[in-house]
Design a protein around this motif. Structure first.
Motif, PDB file in Angstrom:
ATOM      1  N   ILE A 117       0.831  -1.206   0.000  1.00 56.36           N
ATOM      2  CA  ILE A 117       0.000   0.000   0.000  1.00 56.36           C
ATOM      3  C   ILE A 117       0.869   1.261   0.000  1.00 56.36           C
ATOM      4  N   ALA A 118       1.993   1.185   0.698  1.00 55.69           N
ATOM      5  CA  ALA A 118       2.910   2.329   0.697  1.00 55.69           C
ATOM      6  C   ALA A 118       3.385   2.615  -0.729  1.00 55.69           C
ATOM      7  N   CYS A 125      -6.520   7.857  12.950  1.00 58.12           N
ATOM      8  CA  CYS A 125      -7.568   7.513  11.995  1.00 58.12           C
ATOM      9  C   CYS A 125      -7.434   6.027  11.656  1.00 58.12           C
ATOM     10  N   GLY A 126      -8.389   5.245  12.085  1.00 57.68           N
ATOM     11  CA  GLY A 126      -8.354   3.819  11.801  1.00 57.68           C
ATOM     12  C   GLY A 126      -9.734   3.227  12.055  1.00 57.68           C
ATOM     13  N   PRO A 127     -10.222   2.346  11.202  1.00 50.77           N
ATOM     14  CA  PRO A 127      -9.606   1.947   9.939  1.00 50.77           C
ATOM     15  C   PRO A 127      -9.258   3.170   9.079  1.00 50.77           C
ATOM     16  N   VAL A 128      -8.079   3.113   8.475  1.00 49.76           N
ATOM     17  CA  VAL A 128      -7.517   4.292   7.819  1.00 49.76           C
ATOM     18  C   VAL A 128      -8.245   4.606   6.509  1.00 49.76           C
ATOM     19  N   GLY A 129      -8.343   5.902   6.192  1.00 52.64           N
ATOM     20  CA  GLY A 129      -8.889   6.322   4.898  1.00 52.64           C
ATOM     21  C   GLY A 129     -10.372   6.629   4.960  1.00 52.64           C
ATOM     22  N   LEU A 130     -10.831   7.499   4.044  1.00 53.63           N
ATOM     23  CA  LEU A 130     -12.266   7.764   3.937  1.00 53.63           C
ATOM     24  C   LEU A 130     -12.972   6.497   3.472  1.00 53.63           C
ATOM     25  N   ASP A 131     -14.207   6.324   3.929  1.00 57.08           N
ATOM     26  CA  ASP A 131     -14.939   5.116   3.570  1.00 57.08           C
ATOM     27  C   ASP A 131     -15.544   5.276   2.177  1.00 57.08           C
ATOM     28  N   ILE A 132     -14.790   4.846   1.169  1.00 64.23           N
ATOM     29  CA  ILE A 132     -15.275   4.931  -0.213  1.00 64.23           C
ATOM     30  C   ILE A 132     -15.379   3.528  -0.831  1.00 64.23           C
ATOM     31  N   ALA A 136     -13.077   1.236  -0.837  1.00 66.50           N
ATOM     32  CA  ALA A 136     -11.847   0.959  -1.591  1.00 66.50           C
ATOM     33  C   ALA A 136     -11.533  -0.530  -1.620  1.00 66.50           C
ATOM     34  N   ARG A 137     -11.127  -1.019  -2.790  1.00 65.45           N
ATOM     35  CA  ARG A 137     -10.685  -2.401  -2.972  1.00 65.45           C
ATOM     36  C   ARG A 137      -9.288  -2.409  -3.538  1.00 65.45           C
ATOM     37  N   ALA A 167      -5.088   3.569  -1.252  1.00 64.33           N
ATOM     38  CA  ALA A 167      -4.204   4.742  -1.273  1.00 64.33           C
ATOM     39  C   ALA A 167      -5.010   6.013  -1.556  1.00 64.33           C
ATOM     40  N   ILE A 168      -5.977   5.926  -2.467  1.00 64.21           N
ATOM     41  CA  ILE A 168      -6.837   7.083  -2.763  1.00 64.21           C
ATOM     42  C   ILE A 168      -7.619   7.477  -1.512  1.00 64.21           C
ATOM     43  N   ALA A 169      -8.181   6.469  -0.811  1.00 61.29           N
ATOM     44  CA  ALA A 169      -8.968   6.743   0.401  1.00 61.29           C
ATOM     45  C   ALA A 169      -8.108   7.421   1.468  1.00 61.29           C
ATOM     46  N   ILE A 170      -6.860   6.954   1.601  1.00 65.32           N
ATOM     47  CA  ILE A 170      -5.952   7.530   2.603  1.00 65.32           C
ATOM     48  C   ILE A 170      -5.564   8.953   2.214  1.00 65.32           C
TER      49      ILE A 170
END
Lengths: 109, 225
Positions: B85-86, B192-199, B201-202, B208-211
């Motif tokens: 993911i990094a 922030c966890g679970p990390v990232g906006l809830d979109i 993401a798969r 990475a986009i969500a984060i």
């Protein structure tokens, strides 16, 4: 300030070091839906080469011309673009916003 | 702009110093003002406001009009975990203007081949983070899933001014982590966890986009909005 801005400063400096005449254009005010935020910059040289963006492409051509003029005169000036402007039909912002751009030569090299 | 102003700006960026260029629009006269001296300046209020909100703009006095161009230090992203993911986040963060540091004590992960052109540290994060220094222009991500590596790094991040802290892991992982960190004596609610906006993401690129979206929101609007 983003690294893109930093790259522009580096571009401006390296162009000066290459002996090119250089001007900077900076968005100083925006109204409405202007595409580039205040502080966005364009680096222009005496031959009309440029890097960066002040409007997402709408008015760059006019800014480049004015920048070459600023290089000639050695003086800065403020440009205004927008739908209310007479020139808007030629070099307007399709997004309907208004911007003011400060154009200045890089001096003292 | 005098070439010396340009060079001062380049040096300030290299030193991570916040400075502003103040231009008298009518005359073209310019000066560079460091943030730490802003309170002594005639335009102190406008300067301090500009630094705080990373906002350049025009200010008018009775006699003149000035453009204050804020040059805050570059945004920085520190990632603990040289994982898949990094690898997906790095090009997006670069495009958004971040300077990126990746830390992973596992040398097989933190390789130049996997992370070309990124500042890499194949060390334990708690050894590296103090010398990097997490400031208010820094976002932080813990992505290893391994408490041995992530937890000490998160403690350091929680004790810093960094504007965003994200940690990879499911709700269950997050709950367990929150408990461990509380026991370690830090308040973990900023994570922030679970990390990232809830979109929805798969896969790594979408995560990475969500984060990146969540980190951008933290930077521009704050996470409470």
């Amino acid at each position: 300030m983003s690294s893109n801005d930093a790259n522009l400063l580096n571009t401006a400096n390296s162009w000066v070091r290459e002996g090119r005449k250089v001007a900077l254009a900076t968005v100083i005010e925006t109204w409405g839906s202007a595409p580039q935020p205040v502080g966005s910059q364009l680096v222009i040289d005496g031959d009309g080469n440029f890097e960066g963006s002040v409007s997402g492409g709408c008015v760059e051509g006019a800014v480049v011309t004015e920048a070459q003029d600023a290089i000639e005169t050695g003086k800065g000036k403020v440009l205004a673009f927008g739908v209310a402007d007479e020139t808007a039909w030629e070099v307007g912002l399709a997004c309907g916003g208004k911007i003011r751009v400060y154009v200045e030569p890089v001096t003292g090299a | 702009m005098d070439i010396s102003v340009l060079e001062t700006l380049q040096k300030a960026r290299a030193d991570r110093l916040a400075v502003a260029v103040v231009t008298d629009i009518a005359s073209g006269a310019q000066e560079v003002v460091a943030q730490r001296y802003a309170d002594e300046h005639a335009l102190a209020d406008a300067l301090e406001n500009g630094f705080r909100f990373d906002k350049s703009g025009v200010v008018s006095t009775d006699t003149a009009e000035f453009f204050i161009h804020i040059h805050n230090p570059a945004l920085r992203l520190v990632i603990v975990g040289a994982v898949h993911i990094a690898q997906a986040i790095v090009p997006m963060a670069k495009a958004a203007g971040y300077d990126i540091t990746v830390i992973d004590p596992r040398g097989a992960f933190a390789t130049e081949d996997r992370f070309p052109g990124v500042a890499l540290h194949a060390d334990w994060p708690d050894e590296v983070l103090p010398e990097i220094g997490l400031d208010a222009r820094t976002g932080f991500l813990a992505l290893t899933h391994d408490p041995k590596v992530d937890d000490p790094a998160l403690v350091a991040a929680l004790q810093s001014d960094c504007f965003y802290i994200g940690a990879l892991g499911s709700r269950r992982t997050q709950t367990a982590r929150t408990e461990r960190l509380k026991q370690a004596g830090v308040e973990p609610s900023r994570i922030c966890g679970p990390v990232g906006l809830d979109i929805g993401a798969r896969g790594a690129p979408e995560i990475a986009i969500a984060i990146m979206a969540e980190m951008t929101k933290a930077l521009r609007l704050g996470l409470d909005t």
